[in-house]
Design a protein around this motif. Structure first.
Motif, PDB file in Angstrom:
ATOM      1  N   UNK A  32     -29.316  34.979 -52.034  1.00 10.11           N
ATOM      2  CA  UNK A  32     -29.128  35.493 -53.471  1.00 10.11           C
ATOM      3  C   UNK A  32     -29.949  34.407 -54.720  1.00 10.11           C
ATOM      4  N   UNK A  33     -29.457  34.356 -55.668  1.00 14.47           N
ATOM      5  CA  UNK A  33     -30.170  33.837 -56.916  1.00 14.47           C
ATOM      6  C   UNK A  33     -29.432  32.387 -57.063  1.00 14.47           C
ATOM      7  N   UNK A  34     -30.375  31.556 -57.747  1.00 17.77           N
ATOM      8  CA  UNK A  34     -29.714  29.986 -57.839  1.00 17.77           C
ATOM      9  C   UNK A  34     -29.633  29.998 -59.370  1.00 17.77           C
ATOM     10  N   UNK A  54     -39.110  20.685 -59.347  1.00  8.99           N
ATOM     11  CA  UNK A  54     -40.475  20.234 -58.567  1.00  8.99           C
ATOM     12  C   UNK A  54     -40.421  20.315 -57.258  1.00  8.99           C
ATOM     13  N   UNK A  55     -39.118  19.730 -56.725  1.00 10.89           N
ATOM     14  CA  UNK A  55     -38.886  19.642 -55.259  1.00 10.89           C
ATOM     15  C   UNK A  55     -38.638  20.879 -54.612  1.00 10.89           C
ATOM     16  N   UNK A  56     -37.946  21.856 -55.329  1.00 11.05           N
ATOM     17  CA  UNK A  56     -37.357  22.885 -54.421  1.00 11.05           C
ATOM     18  C   UNK A  56     -37.940  24.225 -55.024  1.00 11.05           C
ATOM     19  N   UNK A  57     -38.693  24.355 -56.127  1.00  9.76           N
ATOM     20  CA  UNK A  57     -39.044  25.805 -56.586  1.00  9.76           C
ATOM     21  C   UNK A  57     -39.674  26.335 -55.625  1.00  9.76           C
ATOM     22  N   UNK A  58     -40.808  25.737 -55.196  1.00  8.94           N
ATOM     23  CA  UNK A  58     -41.516  26.841 -54.016  1.00  8.94           C
ATOM     24  C   UNK A  58     -40.970  27.046 -52.617  1.00  8.94           C
ATOM     25  N   UNK A  59     -40.050  26.055 -52.297  1.00  6.81           N
ATOM     26  CA  UNK A  59     -39.445  25.953 -51.048  1.00  6.81           C
ATOM     27  C   UNK A  59     -38.398  27.219 -50.840  1.00  6.81           C
ATOM     28  N   UNK A  60     -37.572  27.193 -51.892  1.00 10.28           N
ATOM     29  CA  UNK A  60     -36.528  28.267 -52.290  1.00 10.28           C
ATOM     30  C   UNK A  60     -37.040  29.623 -52.596  1.00 10.28           C
ATOM     31  N   UNK A  61     -38.350  29.669 -53.241  1.00 12.80           N
ATOM     32  CA  UNK A  61     -38.840  30.761 -53.558  1.00 12.80           C
ATOM     33  C   UNK A  61     -38.762  30.657 -55.135  1.00 12.80           C
ATOM     34  N   UNK A  62     -39.952  30.988 -56.167  1.00 15.27           N
ATOM     35  CA  UNK A  62     -39.948  30.950 -57.532  1.00 15.27           C
ATOM     36  C   UNK A  62     -38.917  31.920 -58.224  1.00 15.27           C
ATOM     37  N   UNK A  63     -38.930  33.177 -57.400  1.00 13.52           N
ATOM     38  CA  UNK A  63     -38.454  34.091 -58.056  1.00 13.52           C
ATOM     39  C   UNK A  63     -36.690  34.246 -58.057  1.00 13.52           C
ATOM     40  N   UNK A  64     -36.316  32.962 -57.319  1.00 17.13           N
ATOM     41  CA  UNK A  64     -34.664  33.142 -57.072  1.00 17.13           C
ATOM     42  C   UNK A  64     -33.902  32.185 -58.217  1.00 17.13           C
ATOM     43  N   UNK A  65     -34.947  31.533 -59.060  1.00 18.32           N
ATOM     44  CA  UNK A  65     -34.344  30.408 -59.956  1.00 18.32           C
ATOM     45  C   UNK A  65     -33.875  30.952 -61.450  1.00 18.32           C
ATOM     46  N   UNK A  66     -33.040  30.576 -62.059  1.00 23.25           N
ATOM     47  CA  UNK A  66     -32.688  30.988 -63.554  1.00 23.25           C
ATOM     48  C   UNK A  66     -32.041  29.781 -64.142  1.00 23.25           C
ATOM     49  N   UNK A  67     -32.439  29.447 -65.415  1.00 26.10           N
ATOM     50  CA  UNK A  67     -31.721  28.453 -65.990  1.00 26.10           C
ATOM     51  C   UNK A  67     -30.636  28.629 -67.184  1.00 26.10           C
ATOM     52  N   UNK A  68     -29.723  27.777 -67.437  1.00 20.43           N
ATOM     53  CA  UNK A  68     -28.761  28.177 -68.168  1.00 20.43           C
ATOM     54  C   UNK A  68     -28.263  26.865 -68.705  1.00 20.43           C
ATOM     55  N   UNK A  69     -27.483  27.038 -70.020  1.00 21.22           N
ATOM     56  CA  UNK A  69     -26.740  25.916 -70.466  1.00 21.22           C
ATOM     57  C   UNK A  69     -25.149  25.726 -70.258  1.00 21.22           C
ATOM     58  N   UNK A  70     -24.718  26.890 -69.750  1.00 13.35           N
ATOM     59  CA  UNK A  70     -23.284  26.932 -69.597  1.00 13.35           C
ATOM     60  C   UNK A  70     -22.425  26.481 -70.775  1.00 13.35           C
ATOM     61  N   UNK A  76     -37.004  36.123 -64.402  1.00 16.46           N
ATOM     62  CA  UNK A  76     -35.976  36.378 -62.915  1.00 16.46           C
ATOM     63  C   UNK A  76     -34.687  36.778 -63.651  1.00 16.46           C
ATOM     64  N   UNK A  77     -34.169  36.094 -64.516  1.00 12.66           N
ATOM     65  CA  UNK A  77     -32.744  36.735 -65.317  1.00 12.66           C
ATOM     66  C   UNK A  77     -32.972  38.081 -65.475  1.00 12.66           C
ATOM     67  N   UNK A  78     -34.149  38.435 -66.478  1.00 12.61           N
ATOM     68  CA  UNK A  78     -34.301  39.846 -66.851  1.00 12.61           C
ATOM     69  C   UNK A  78     -34.433  40.830 -65.655  1.00 12.61           C
ATOM     70  N   UNK A  79     -35.108  40.426 -64.711  1.00 15.06           N
ATOM     71  CA  UNK A  79     -34.983  41.303 -63.491  1.00 15.06           C
ATOM     72  C   UNK A  79     -33.776  41.379 -62.767  1.00 15.06           C
ATOM     73  N   UNK A  80     -33.054  40.305 -62.699  1.00 15.49           N
ATOM     74  CA  UNK A  80     -31.753  40.489 -61.668  1.00 15.49           C
ATOM     75  C   UNK A  80     -30.760  41.260 -62.592  1.00 15.49           C
ATOM     76  N   UNK A  81     -30.685  41.110 -63.620  1.00 13.68           N
ATOM     77  CA  UNK A  81     -29.705  41.662 -64.720  1.00 13.68           C
ATOM     78  C   UNK A  81     -30.163  43.088 -65.401  1.00 13.68           C
ATOM     79  N   UNK A  82     -31.275  43.489 -64.878  1.00 14.08           N
ATOM     80  CA  UNK A  82     -32.213  44.912 -65.289  1.00 14.08           C
ATOM     81  C   UNK A  82     -32.090  44.932 -66.648  1.00 14.08           C
ATOM     82  N   UNK A  83     -32.540  43.996 -67.539  1.00 14.37           N
ATOM     83  CA  UNK A  83     -32.747  44.198 -69.090  1.00 14.37           C
ATOM     84  C   UNK A  83     -33.740  45.332 -69.423  1.00 14.37           C
TER      85      UNK A  83
END
Ligand code: ZN
Length: 255
Positions: A176-178, A197-213, A248-255
């Protein structure tokens, strides 16, 4: 930009203006206020507060909110079954884009039961799910969380949030998404850049999204724009930055 995980109900009106000025267009606001949820009525009223009060507080400042609703492990009221019965009705609303946040805090039996029930509900409804990982015993609880996800729900419906260097290796077996939470006491913008920088390519750039919580805990409503700024300073190209902070967030949540 999209801030993929906030708790709008815990934040002042002025934060939404600051976010909009900094270029955040939308945010996902998730159920869970760390107040005592003594009955199901309190939880349901909390849902209505998000959908009625917070949506308009943000909208008045030019920030569009979408909601995720569900029973957080710290909000399990004695009559939680009433909430679980009413939840599908809420999830059917157009402005509710996911079930969440849900997960395990201490991994007690009741938490596991409520978590599994909600994951099955999401699986049946084809609904996206936001899964929390805790601050305490993070690694141990995340292992249990992932094993429940993998046996209960289509993992491509799931974002596991608050992923940090202490648990990212566990995500190798998860499809899933991270969610990367940039928040005081959790991760600084610079630490997020290092992790990416360490994990973006390894895990797939389409799997990450940023948040502030951003919540009632120490928070920075500008976490996402500040991380984007640091990514630019580190030489990241616009396409990758856009994936992390919007697409990535827009695609995942179908915005
Ligand atoms: Zn949260």
């Amino acid at each position: 930009m999209i801030d993929a995980h906030i708790h709008a109900d815990c934040r002042p009106y002025e934060d939404f203006e600051r976010m909009a000025v900094a270029g955040i267009e939308s945010a996902i606001t998730l159920a869970h206020d760390p107040m005592r949820m003594s009955t199901s009525a309190v939880v349901i009223d909390h849902f209505y507060r998000i959908l009625e009060n917070d949506f308009s507080r943000a909208e008045n400042n030019g920030l569009t909110l979408k909601a995720a609703l569900g029973l957080h492990p710290r909000s399990i009221c004695p009559d939680y079954e009433v909430v679980l019965q009413k939840l599908p009705e809420f999830l059917d609303r157009e402005d509710v884009v996911a079930l969440g946040e849900v997960g395990l805090e201490t991994a007690s039996e009741i938490e596991k039961k409520v978590f599994k029930t909600q994951l099955s509900m999401a699986d049946k409804m084809g609904m996206k799910v936001v899964v929390h990982t805790p601050r305490q015993n993070k690694r141990e609880i995340t292992i249990k969380t992932l094993s429940i996800i993998n046996e209960t729900v289509d993992p491509t419906l799931v974002v596991v949030d608050h992923v940090d260097p202490s648990i990212i290796d566990l995500m190798a077996d998860f499809d899933g998404m991270l969610g990367i939470t940039v928040q005081p006491q959790k991760m600084t913008p610079l630490e997020a850049v290092q992790l990416l920088e360490e994990k973006f390519s390894e895990y797939g750039p389409e799997r990450f999204m940023l948040d502030s919580d951003m919540s009632s805990s120490p928070s920075d409503p500008l976490s996402v724009p500040k991380t984007v700024h640091k990514l630019k300073l580190s030489g990241w190209d616009n396409k990758k930055i856009n994936m992390l902070s919007y697409k990535n967030a827009a695609d995942f949540y179908s915005f």
